[in-house]
Design a protein around this motif. Structure first.
Motif, short mmCIF file in Angstrom:
data_model
loop_
_atom_site.label_atom_id
_atom_site.label_comp_id
_atom_site.label_asym_id
_atom_site.label_seq_id
_atom_site.Cartn_x
_atom_site.Cartn_y
_atom_site.Cartn_z
N THR A 119 -2.49 2.29 6.61
CA THR A 119 -1.52 2.88 7.52
C THR A 119 -1.97 2.58 8.95
N PRO A 120 -1.14 2.89 9.94
CA PRO A 120 -1.61 2.75 11.33
C PRO A 120 -2.88 3.57 11.60
N LEU A 121 -2.99 4.74 10.99
CA LEU A 121 -4.21 5.54 11.12
C LEU A 121 -5.41 4.76 10.55
N GLY A 122 -5.22 4.13 9.42
CA GLY A 122 -6.28 3.33 8.82
C GLY A 122 -6.68 2.16 9.71
N GLU A 123 -5.71 1.55 10.36
CA GLU A 123 -6.01 0.45 11.29
C GLU A 123 -6.81 0.96 12.49
N ALA A 124 -6.43 2.14 13.00
CA ALA A 124 -7.16 2.72 14.14
C ALA A 124 -8.60 3.00 13.74
N GLU A 125 -8.79 3.55 12.56
CA GLU A 125 -10.15 3.84 12.09
C GLU A 125 -10.94 2.57 11.88
N LEU A 126 -10.33 1.57 11.26
CA LEU A 126 -11.01 0.31 11.02
C LEU A 126 -11.45 -0.34 12.33
N ALA A 127 -10.63 -0.17 13.37
CA ALA A 127 -10.95 -0.73 14.68
C ALA A 127 -11.96 0.14 15.44
N GLY A 128 -12.31 1.29 14.89
CA GLY A 128 -13.26 2.18 15.56
C GLY A 128 -12.65 2.93 16.73
#
Length: 190
Positions: A119-128
């Motif tokens: 999800t976009p949340l997952g992308e934000a987390e993956l990007a730190g």
């Protein structure tokens, strides 16, 4: 109105990517807004993907009222939405504008998964990008009851409880099925 040729369409996408609002406005004056929904690059990226990925809030604010609402949640070839790209590239003002857009899908955008299962949340987390991840979590309808954020509420407006002071546990599953856990909140010590 005449139809734009391929080069003119590509120029529009580049104007959205590089933040040239004047060129975007000229294109729409010449060809109309109706054509915007059908313009994509080879990876199905739209004008919103380009503006959001590169943090061009002025272009996003100009386009949102004139593009079809379906473009806000449009997925490119890897199934990423403009919100995925804004989150991946840490553009908080863009993320907020997309989620809070009154005519748009709102918090439902946060739940859309791309081809990698994120999800976009997952992308934000993956990007730190902790700030963006925390904001997205605050906006989500977690259905946990008293004191939790409800759809349509602004979590930064305060309320019965100070949501920012609460710890929120987040679990993200990657495409390989591995779980990453993160605590987001104001009670953490640095």
């Amino acid at each position: 109105m005449s139809a734009p040729n391929d080069e003119e369409k590509e120029d529009l996408l580049l104007a959205c990517r590089y933040g040239d609002l004047q060129d975007v406005q000229q294109f729409i004056a010449q060809f109309g807004a109706e054509i915007l929904a059908s313009i994509q690059d080879d990876n199905a990226n739209t004008v919103l993907h380009m503006a959001c990925a590169n943090g061009h809030l002025d272009i996003l604010q100009y386009l949102l009222p004139i593009v079809p609402l379906s473009l806000i949640s449009a997925q490119n070839t890897p199934k990423s939405t403009p919100l995925h790209w804004a989150a991946l590239n840490a553009h908080l003002d863009i993320v907020q504008a997309l989620v809070k857009y009154e005519r748009g899908p709102g918090i439902d955008l946060i739940d859309i998964k791309n081809a990698a299962g994120r999800t976009p949340l997952g992308e934000a987390e993956l990007a730190g990008w902790d700030e963006g991840a925390a904001w997205l979590v605050k906006m989500m309808n977690l259905d946990a009851g008293d004191g939790e954020n409800k759809e349509g509420e602004d979590p930064e407006a305060g309320g019965a409880e100070d949501i920012a002071a609460q710890d929120i546990e987040v679990e993200i599953q990657d495409a390989d099925g591995k779980i990453a856990r993160m605590t987001i909140g104001g009670n953490q010590s640095s």
